[in-house]
Design an enzyme around this catalytic site. Structure first.
Site, mmCIF file in Angstrom:
data_model
loop_
_atom_site.group_PDB
_atom_site.id
_atom_site.type_symbol
_atom_site.label_atom_id
_atom_site.label_comp_id
_atom_site.label_asym_id
_atom_site.label_seq_id
_atom_site.Cartn_x
_atom_site.Cartn_y
_atom_site.Cartn_z
ATOM 1 N N LYS A 172 50.657 -23.357 15.124
ATOM 2 C CA LYS A 172 50.734 -22.308 16.152
ATOM 3 C C LYS A 172 49.293 -22.091 16.633
ATOM 4 O O LYS A 172 48.474 -21.506 15.921
ATOM 5 C CB LYS A 172 51.353 -21.092 15.490
ATOM 6 N N GLY A 225 41.089 -16.847 11.945
ATOM 7 C CA GLY A 225 41.092 -15.865 13.028
ATOM 8 C C GLY A 225 40.412 -14.590 12.548
ATOM 9 O O GLY A 225 39.556 -14.622 11.654
ATOM 10 N N SER A 226 40.821 -13.481 13.118
ATOM 11 C CA SER A 226 40.150 -12.212 12.819
ATOM 12 C C SER A 226 40.554 -11.694 11.440
ATOM 13 O O SER A 226 41.626 -12.027 10.918
ATOM 14 C CB SER A 226 40.549 -11.178 13.883
ATOM 15 N N GLY A 230 44.231 -11.656 9.774
ATOM 16 C CA GLY A 230 44.230 -12.403 8.514
ATOM 17 C C GLY A 230 44.744 -11.561 7.353
ATOM 18 O O GLY A 230 45.520 -12.037 6.530
ATOM 19 N N GLU A 247 40.487 -18.012 6.777
ATOM 20 C CA GLU A 247 39.080 -18.026 7.190
ATOM 21 C C GLU A 247 38.944 -17.029 8.337
ATOM 22 O O GLU A 247 39.638 -17.158 9.356
ATOM 23 C CB GLU A 247 38.643 -19.427 7.638
ATOM 24 N N CYS A 281 32.261 -18.426 14.657
ATOM 25 C CA CYS A 281 32.370 -17.572 13.466
ATOM 26 C C CYS A 281 31.086 -17.624 12.657
ATOM 27 O O CYS A 281 30.773 -16.681 11.938
ATOM 28 C CB CYS A 281 33.561 -17.986 12.617
ATOM 29 N N GLN A 328 37.624 -9.642 25.440
ATOM 30 C CA GLN A 328 36.403 -9.947 24.688
ATOM 31 C C GLN A 328 35.172 -9.477 25.466
ATOM 32 O O GLN A 328 34.224 -8.946 24.889
ATOM 33 C CB GLN A 328 36.316 -11.456 24.402
ATOM 34 N N GLU A 387 31.711 -7.124 13.424
ATOM 35 C CA GLU A 387 31.707 -8.378 14.182
ATOM 36 C C GLU A 387 31.986 -8.082 15.652
ATOM 37 O O GLU A 387 32.955 -7.391 15.974
ATOM 38 C CB GLU A 387 32.776 -9.337 13.650
HETATM 39 P P1 NAP Z 1 43.052 -13.638 16.088
HETATM 40 O O1 NAP Z 1 43.306 -12.698 17.187
HETATM 41 O O2 NAP Z 1 43.136 -13.144 14.693
HETATM 42 O O3 NAP Z 1 44.089 -14.845 16.311
HETATM 43 C C1 NAP Z 1 44.090 -15.996 15.489
HETATM 44 C C2 NAP Z 1 45.460 -16.647 15.541
HETATM 45 O O4 NAP Z 1 46.399 -15.768 14.930
HETATM 46 C C3 NAP Z 1 45.980 -16.898 16.956
HETATM 47 O O5 NAP Z 1 46.718 -18.092 16.968
HETATM 48 C C4 NAP Z 1 46.893 -15.695 17.178
HETATM 49 O O6 NAP Z 1 47.889 -15.924 18.150
HETATM 50 C C5 NAP Z 1 47.486 -15.577 15.808
HETATM 51 N N1 NAP Z 1 48.130 -14.273 15.546
HETATM 52 C C6 NAP Z 1 48.004 -13.117 16.250
HETATM 53 N N2 NAP Z 1 48.788 -12.152 15.675
HETATM 54 C C7 NAP Z 1 49.365 -12.726 14.590
HETATM 55 C C8 NAP Z 1 50.255 -12.253 13.602
HETATM 56 N N3 NAP Z 1 50.701 -10.997 13.571
HETATM 57 N N4 NAP Z 1 50.648 -13.124 12.655
HETATM 58 C C9 NAP Z 1 50.208 -14.398 12.620
HETATM 59 N N5 NAP Z 1 49.375 -14.914 13.553
HETATM 60 C C10 NAP Z 1 48.950 -14.071 14.518
HETATM 61 O O7 NAP Z 1 41.620 -14.358 16.216
HETATM 62 P P2 NAP Z 1 40.982 -15.008 17.514
HETATM 63 O O8 NAP Z 1 40.644 -13.910 18.454
HETATM 64 O O9 NAP Z 1 41.860 -16.137 17.979
HETATM 65 O O10 NAP Z 1 39.666 -15.667 16.927
HETATM 66 C C11 NAP Z 1 38.451 -14.974 16.766
HETATM 67 C C12 NAP Z 1 38.264 -14.595 15.319
HETATM 68 O O11 NAP Z 1 38.387 -15.768 14.511
HETATM 69 C C13 NAP Z 1 36.894 -14.039 15.007
HETATM 70 O O12 NAP Z 1 37.012 -12.964 14.125
HETATM 71 C C14 NAP Z 1 36.179 -15.206 14.319
HETATM 72 O O13 NAP Z 1 35.143 -14.837 13.442
HETATM 73 C C15 NAP Z 1 37.308 -15.835 13.588
HETATM 74 N N6 NAP Z 1 37.028 -17.220 13.269
HETATM 75 C C16 NAP Z 1 36.784 -17.526 11.964
HETATM 76 C C17 NAP Z 1 36.485 -18.835 11.609
HETATM 77 C C18 NAP Z 1 36.221 -19.192 10.171
HETATM 78 O O14 NAP Z 1 36.322 -20.372 9.839
HETATM 79 N N7 NAP Z 1 35.899 -18.243 9.321
HETATM 80 C C19 NAP Z 1 36.457 -19.829 12.586
HETATM 81 C C20 NAP Z 1 36.710 -19.469 13.916
HETATM 82 C C21 NAP Z 1 37.010 -18.161 14.237
HETATM 83 P P3 NAP Z 1 47.713 -15.377 19.662
HETATM 84 O O15 NAP Z 1 46.562 -16.129 20.211
HETATM 85 O O16 NAP Z 1 49.009 -15.692 20.286
HETATM 86 O O17 NAP Z 1 47.432 -13.893 19.552
#
Ligand code: NAP
Length: 485
Positions: A172, A225-226, A230, A247, A281, A328, A387
């Site tokens: 997904k 993701g966030s 997470g 992560e 990230c 953002q 963050e």
């Molecule tokens: P996000 O909003 O948490 O979304 C991540 C993924 O989760 C997307 O595919 C999102 O789908 C999905 N999602 C949303 N709601 C969900 C739910 N209730 N259940 C399961 N999945 C759900 O994060 P983002 O805005 O895409 O990414 C930015 C964040 O990722 C930042 O905090 C960054 O630090 C972190 N990040 C961490 C790493 C690492 O390796 N530590 C690497 C890259 C990014 P939708 O897009 O459809 O909402």
């Protein structure tokens, strides 16, 4: 007419109602339409993946690896167009996107090779004529949830070890940048991957995420993701006692000591804080500078930051593209206000850009801002603790190395950390004392390779690490055998 990109379930392209994928550099441009999957699509994908599992797991490691090699070769042939798609959907500059596609190819080839090296091994028994060994077996169906900022590399670094270990997959991707991952699906389809081994469903994270976690055949979830999402994934998936890998976010420090190579300490922080619009990230969002060089360093940092060219990353000579979306950009601009209200000094940048870009582009059509540097930040300010995930850098003053380490570790996150110094003892003190999973020395805090474990500590991560040989830990389990002969 814009192209529609269907979902991929059981080796078939599945259409339905769509949602838009727009270019954050110019929202007039529709990059494509993606089919908006439903919970029923996830259930169909889970059934297909479950049915495909025995045959896929029954192949040898090298035979599974061969599909990864084929997909990598196809992506290599399509490199330029996939990179251009990535810039158009995510906003990072074209050279950055080309680099990411190269990384995707390398990741697929690295794990393809792991097919011939699956870890395990024979050890001597204490008992005569007993042969004992352990080997790895796949988990079954795994769910992969990926973010928008590395829309090709992150899907690849989850998918490749998952498949190679013999699992079948449901992915997904993030809704704002699904096309780069779709190109990986296309490559595996063209490589002749058996039906049901890799399924791909786009659509709302809330709906599909819950369906994925609750689909009975799904045994494990890998999420990037966030922290907010997470932690929700963790709570839900724990109810089913699934294997979980998370992560998440960071607030990564770079420590700059007075004995650092000055110019590279400036260049490394500018690179780590602002390239990819600060949307990595592992980006540096706090730079902690030793008192002795604070004023000189901050002046050079501000001067270098002011030179960065902000514009449409598909065009030449641009350093920094737009924020991923309106939300953002608003977050970034809100934190500029928060920093000022907290008493930090905005030394440069922070403006929403709506004029003309370096190549004549109309910036009002995208989500642009001038990279910002805040001076005089103290460690408990929100801009030093939360963050932001944009081009907003907080500079903090430290009296000496010990003070810098204390400030660096005084956050809930633990993803990456960096030090700039020429003192080897300080390097080792940093390496052993920094509370982060990824450390760099005299390099930018961002910019990792695929051959070593990747992941953080504290609130940034949960579960086994990704990438390198460590990736196999999450996607497989040991079986141990004792045999009397
Ligand atoms: P996000 O909003 O948490 O979304 C991540 C993924 O989760 C997307 O595919 C999102 O789908 C999905 N999602 C949303 N709601 C969900 C739910 N209730 N259940 C399961 N999945 C759900 O994060 P983002 O805005 O895409 O990414 C930015 C964040 O990722 C930042 O905090 C960054 O630090 C972190 N990040 C961490 C790493 C690492 O390796 N530590 C690497 C890259 C990014 P939708 O897009 O459809 O909402």
């Amino acid at each position: 007419m814009s192209q529609t990109f269907p979902n991929y379930i059981n080796g078939e392209w599945v259409t339905g109602p769509t949602f838009e994928n727009r270019n954050p550099a110019n929202t007039d441009e529709l990059v494509g339409l993606h089919v908006k999957g439903t919970a029923a699509d996830i259930d169909a994908a889970a059934a297909a993946a479950e049915a495909a599992f025995p045959a896929w797991a029954g192949l040898t490691g090298p035979a599974r690896g061969a599909f990864l090699y084929k997909a990598a070769d196809l992506i290599e042939k399509r490199w330029d167009s996939i990179a251009a798609d990535m810039t158009r959907e995510e906003g990072k500059t074209l050279p950055e996107a080309k680099g990411e596609v190269g990384r995707t190819i390398n990741i697929l080839r690295y794990f393809a090779g792991e097919g011939s090296r699956m870890p395990g091994g024979v050890v001597p028994s204490e008992r005569p004529r007993v042969h004992m060994w352990a080997f790895r077996k796949p988990l079954g169906v795994v769910g992969l949830i990926t973010p928008w900022n590395f829309p090709s590399a992150i899907p690849a670094w989850k998918l490749a070890p998952a498949l190679l270990c013999g699992n079948t997959v449901i992915m997904k991707p993030a809704s704002v940048s699904p096309l780069s991952a779709w190109r990986i699906v296309e490559a595996f389809h063209d490589a002749g991957l058996p039906k049901g081994v890799f399924n791909f469903v786009c659509g709302s994270g809330g709906t599909l995420g819950a369906a994925l976690i609750n689909a009975k055949p799904v045994k494990a979830i890998s999420f990037t993701g966030s922290c907010e999402i997470g932690h929700w994934v963790h709570a839900e998936a724990s109810k089913r006692r699934m294997r979980i890998q998370l992560e998440m976010g960071g607030k990564n420090p770079t420590i700059v000591l007075a004995d650092a190579d000055f110019n590279s300490a400036v260049a490394n922080v500018v690179n780590a804080a602002f390239f990819s619009t600060g949307q990595k990230c592992t980006a540096t969002s706090r730079v902690i500078v030793e008192d002795a060089i604070y004023d000189k360093y901050v002046a050079a940092l501000v001067e270098a930051t002011k030179k960065l060219k902000v514009g449409d990353g598909i065009k030449p000579g641009v350093d920094i593209g737009p924020a991923i979306d309106e939300g953002q950009l608003k977050t970034n601009l809100d934190y500029i206000k928060i920093g000022q209200e907290e008493g930090a000094q905005l030394l440069c940048g922070g403006e929403h850009l709506t004029g003309t870009g370096p190549n004549g582009e109309d910036l009002s059509k995208g989500y642009y801002m001038q990279p910002a540097v805040f001076g005089g930040v103290t460690e408990n300010m929100r801009i030093a603790q939360e963050e932001i995930f944009g081009p907003v850098l907080a500079v903090l003053r430290a009296s000496d190395f010990a003070d810098a380490m204390r400030i660096a570790n005084n956050i809930p996150f633990g993803l990456s950390a960096s030090i700039q110094t020429s003192n080897v003892s300080r390097v080792f003190d940093f390496v052993y004392g920094a509370e982060a999973g990824l450390l760099t020395v005299n390099l930018p805090s961002a910019g990792v390779e695929y051959q070593l474990p990747f992941g953080g500590t504290k609130d940034s991560s949960f579960g086994p690490k990704e990438q390198g040989p460590a990736a196999m830990e999450f996607y497989s389990d040991y079986k141990t055998v004792y045999l009397k002969y």
